[in-house]
Write an enzyme that holds these catalytic residues in place. Sequence first.
Site, PDB file in Angstrom:
ATOM      1  N   GLY A  41      -0.211  -9.863   0.690  1.00  0.00           N
ATOM      2  CA  GLY A  41      -1.168 -10.943   0.376  1.00  0.00           C
ATOM      3  C   GLY A  41      -2.448 -10.881   1.183  1.00  0.00           C
ATOM      4  O   GLY A  41      -3.276 -11.789   1.090  1.00  0.00           O
ATOM      5  N   GLY A  44      -6.807  -7.275  -1.810  1.00  0.00           N
ATOM      6  CA  GLY A  44      -6.799  -7.028  -3.257  1.00  0.00           C
ATOM      7  C   GLY A  44      -6.254  -8.181  -4.089  1.00  0.00           C
ATOM      8  O   GLY A  44      -6.613  -9.357  -3.887  1.00  0.00           O
ATOM      9  N   GLY A  46      -3.284  -9.402  -4.162  1.00  0.00           N
ATOM     10  CA  GLY A  46      -2.435 -10.309  -3.380  1.00  0.00           C
ATOM     11  C   GLY A  46      -3.254 -11.362  -2.650  1.00  0.00           C
ATOM     12  O   GLY A  46      -2.846 -12.525  -2.566  1.00  0.00           O
ATOM     13  N   ASP A  92       7.145  -4.898   6.904  1.00  0.00           N
ATOM     14  CA  ASP A  92       6.868  -3.519   6.476  1.00  0.00           C
ATOM     15  C   ASP A  92       7.939  -3.144   5.462  1.00  0.00           C
ATOM     16  O   ASP A  92       9.107  -2.927   5.815  1.00  0.00           O
ATOM     17  CB  ASP A  92       6.893  -2.561   7.679  1.00  0.00           C
ATOM     18  CG  ASP A  92       6.577  -1.133   7.246  1.00  0.00           C
ATOM     19  OD1 ASP A  92       6.449  -0.886   6.022  1.00  0.00           O
ATOM     20  OD2 ASP A  92       6.457  -0.263   8.126  1.00  0.00           O
ATOM     21  N   THR A 140       8.560   1.848  -0.744  1.00  0.00           N
ATOM     22  CA  THR A 140       7.688   0.666  -0.565  1.00  0.00           C
ATOM     23  C   THR A 140       7.687  -0.214  -1.813  1.00  0.00           C
ATOM     24  O   THR A 140       7.893  -1.429  -1.733  1.00  0.00           O
ATOM     25  CB  THR A 140       6.230   1.131  -0.306  1.00  0.00           C
ATOM     26  OG1 THR A 140       6.226   2.067   0.756  1.00  0.00           O
ATOM     27  CG2 THR A 140       5.328  -0.047   0.013  1.00  0.00           C
ATOM     28  N   TYR A 196       7.839  17.098  -6.587  1.00  0.00           N
ATOM     29  CA  TYR A 196       7.172  15.790  -6.424  1.00  0.00           C
ATOM     30  C   TYR A 196       5.823  15.763  -7.130  1.00  0.00           C
ATOM     31  O   TYR A 196       5.027  16.686  -7.029  1.00  0.00           O
ATOM     32  CB  TYR A 196       6.964  15.513  -4.926  1.00  0.00           C
ATOM     33  CG  TYR A 196       6.240  14.208  -4.631  1.00  0.00           C
ATOM     34  CD1 TYR A 196       6.885  12.984  -4.759  1.00  0.00           C
ATOM     35  CD2 TYR A 196       4.906  14.203  -4.213  1.00  0.00           C
ATOM     36  CE1 TYR A 196       6.226  11.786  -4.474  1.00  0.00           C
ATOM     37  CE2 TYR A 196       4.239  13.004  -3.919  1.00  0.00           C
ATOM     38  CZ  TYR A 196       4.913  11.807  -4.053  1.00  0.00           C
ATOM     39  OH  TYR A 196       4.270  10.628  -3.780  1.00  0.00           O
TER      40      TYR A 196
END
Length: 322
Positions: A41, A44, A46, A92, A140, A196
Amino acid sequence: MGILSLITGRVGWSGFGSGTTAEQVSTSIDASDRTVIVTGGASGIGLETTRVLALRGAHVIIAARNIKAANEAKQLILSNNEKAKIDVLELDLACLDSVKAFADRFKSLNLPLNILINNAGVMFCPYTLSQDGIEMQFATNHLGHFHLTNLLLDKMKETAATTGIEGRIVNLSSVAHLYTYAQGIRFDKINDKDSYSDKKAYGQSKLANILHANELSRRLKEEGANITVNSVHPGLIMTDLMRHSLWRMRILKVFTYIIWKNVPQGAATTCYVALHPDLKGVTGKYFLDCNEWQASKFATDPELAKKLWDYSHKLVNTIQSS
Ligand SMILES: NC(=O)c1ccc[n+]([C@@H]2O[C@H](COP(=O)([O-])OP(=O)(O)OC[C@H]3O[C@@H](n4cnc5c(N)ncnc54)[C@H](OP(=O)(O)O)[C@@H]3O)[C@@H](O)[C@H]2O)c1
């Protein structure tokens, strides 16, 4: 809603559309009886979500890994709205111990919890492992939020039961969920470095956000809990999210300018799904431009959603017991 606006696609059935801002979707909504957590938050989408929810009277907790930036964001909001009720707590998402510590700290405050906005995210990072040894975008964007949501669920159920106010969980996904690996979620290769792709890994994590919302929605419905769970694509907005692809995005924006949104427009779908009374009881849906939208075939596969749930659960337990 004008019929012309509907025909030209400027607004959808909800009466809102791609140009609607977060303030517009929440005009005249009183959220002073809501406590909200917004992950990421401090910047951007958030930050704008936090600002507008606070403007509507909600008590907002900014969950951020960068406490200095979060406190600056809080001060910025307070400088224009001195009545804003905002707190900052460290989180985190790429570290499950930090997620647990955040949930414990939040619970120790004895606050209710009506709305959880799983907004934080990273995009297109070069191959990296999180502190827990999981590919960073999956860790994440999905796993941290999966764990956080589970840890806060009892608090949300208790709040909904004692207040009678419907709880809401909003997962920030993306239209990028359409561009993922061939299997949708690479359960057996989540950390595979050789194959990846920064873009497919992002798409995979955003697909996971929708599957997580859908499976949780199904479970809560089955339990009879008064909590809805939905996912949203906010639109294309130039934010810090683009840090790993800034020039590509700037060039893309030149050619696709018309479809980009500003930040107030980018926070509209989140605020609509989090607050709007028209969405009472609406759960397990995907929204874009403040209207329900069809997500991909993978995203609407209930078996895949269940498989991801079981996989994530096992992964969290393995990490925590190691
Ligand atoms: N912008 C778009 O065009 C777009 C399009 C589709 C979907 N989305 C989604 O919208 C959400 C918000 O993105 P945004 O555009 O507002 O990007 P943003 O400005 O970069 O915000 C993302 C936030 O997430 C935080 N964050 C990243 N990693 C974290 C971690 N490990 N723990 C806690 N917080 C962490 C960032 O904090 P730091 O500053 O510390 O990194 C930042 O505050 C994301 O989920 C994104 O995938 C955005």
